[in-house]
Design an enzyme around this catalytic site. Structure first.
Site, PDB file in Angstrom:
ATOM      1  CB  THR A   1      -0.918   0.022   1.242  1.00 27.71           C
ATOM      2  OG1 THR A   1      -1.441   1.349   1.422  1.00 27.71           O
ATOM      3  CG2 THR A   1      -0.170  -0.356   2.497  1.00 27.71           C
TER       4      THR A   1
ATOM      5  CB  CYS B   1      -4.350   4.482  -4.004  1.00 29.85           C
ATOM      6  SG  CYS B   1      -5.448   3.325  -3.159  1.00 29.85           S
TER       7      CYS B   1
END
Length: 231
Positions: free
Chosen positions: A83, A197
């Site tokens: 992430t 993202c």
């Protein structure tokens, strides 16, 4: 082949992409039947998201360090935080283990540098777009000028990530909204846009943009395979 340690579950939708890309890359380089040696620690993302929005970065750092140590103890030769947002505590995680942590922004920066670009847009969670940890690393290590959407567009990008993409929901209206936001960034002089993202590539692709898109999930996973297969 070295063992890749994946700190995932943030969300599992993108962690599944990491697993797929890593194994496909190994097979393409090693031949039919080959797959990656990897370990996965997967969080309950509902707990992570609650701590993020509460601003409890201390608790989040403790959890990331715990996961990293578990993977190192399990035999991982390198670590990936699957992430972008949780690279906010990448330095603390690296300091807590002896194996290398492959930083996602470095994978993106190297790909952008290879194309000779100097000004790029950044899409991601509000934390990634608004806090300095990501933009500053790209500026300091790769000399990149990083621009982010305006406040209203940042709110749209963030909402779509947390309400839709982490839950596996793909909405055509959201794809169109992202297309328009990418166009706004290009209008500000962005020569490319970082999909900062790991779920965003589930929604948009190069076909949705007039400038190159840099999929951090793929770039990060492929960097891990290169390191795992290096002599």
């Amino acid at each position: 082949m070295k063992t890749i340690g994946l700190i995932g579950g943030m969300s599992w939708e993108s962690s599944a992409e990491y697993y797929r890309i890593v194994n496909q890359a190994v097979r393409s380089q090693r031949g039919a039947g080959a797959s990656a040696k990897c370990l996965l620690w997967s969080f309950d993302f509902s707990e992570i998201a609650a701590l993020q929005h509460a601003g409890d970065w201390t608790a989040l750092t403790e959890r990331m360090i715990d996961a990293a140590r578990r993977l190192e103890t399990g035999g991982a030769d390198m670590l990936l935080i699957c992430t972008n947002t949780m690279h906010r505590m990448a330095e603390e995680v690296q300091a807590a283990v002896s194996v290398p942590l492959l930083h996602i922004a470095d994978a993106a920066g190297a790909a952008i540098e290879a194309q000779g670009l100097t000004r790029v847009g950044l899409l991601g969670t509000a934390f990634t777009m608004e806090q300095p940890f990501y933009r500053e690393r790209l500026r300091e290590r790769f000399g990149l000028d990083v621009v982010v959407p305006d406040e209203a567009d940042r709110a749209v990008v963030h909402r779509v990530i947390y309400e839709e993409l982490v839950n596996g929901v793909i909405e055509p209206a959201s794809r169109q909204a992202y297309r328009e936001i990418i166009a706004h960034l290009a209008g500000q002089g962005a020569q490319g846009v970082i999909l900062g993202c790991t779920e965003i590539a589930l929604l948009v692709s190069d076909a949705d943009s007039s400038v190159p898109l840099f999929d951090t999930t793929r770039l990060h996973a492929e960097a891990a395979v290169a390191a795992a297969l290096a002599d």
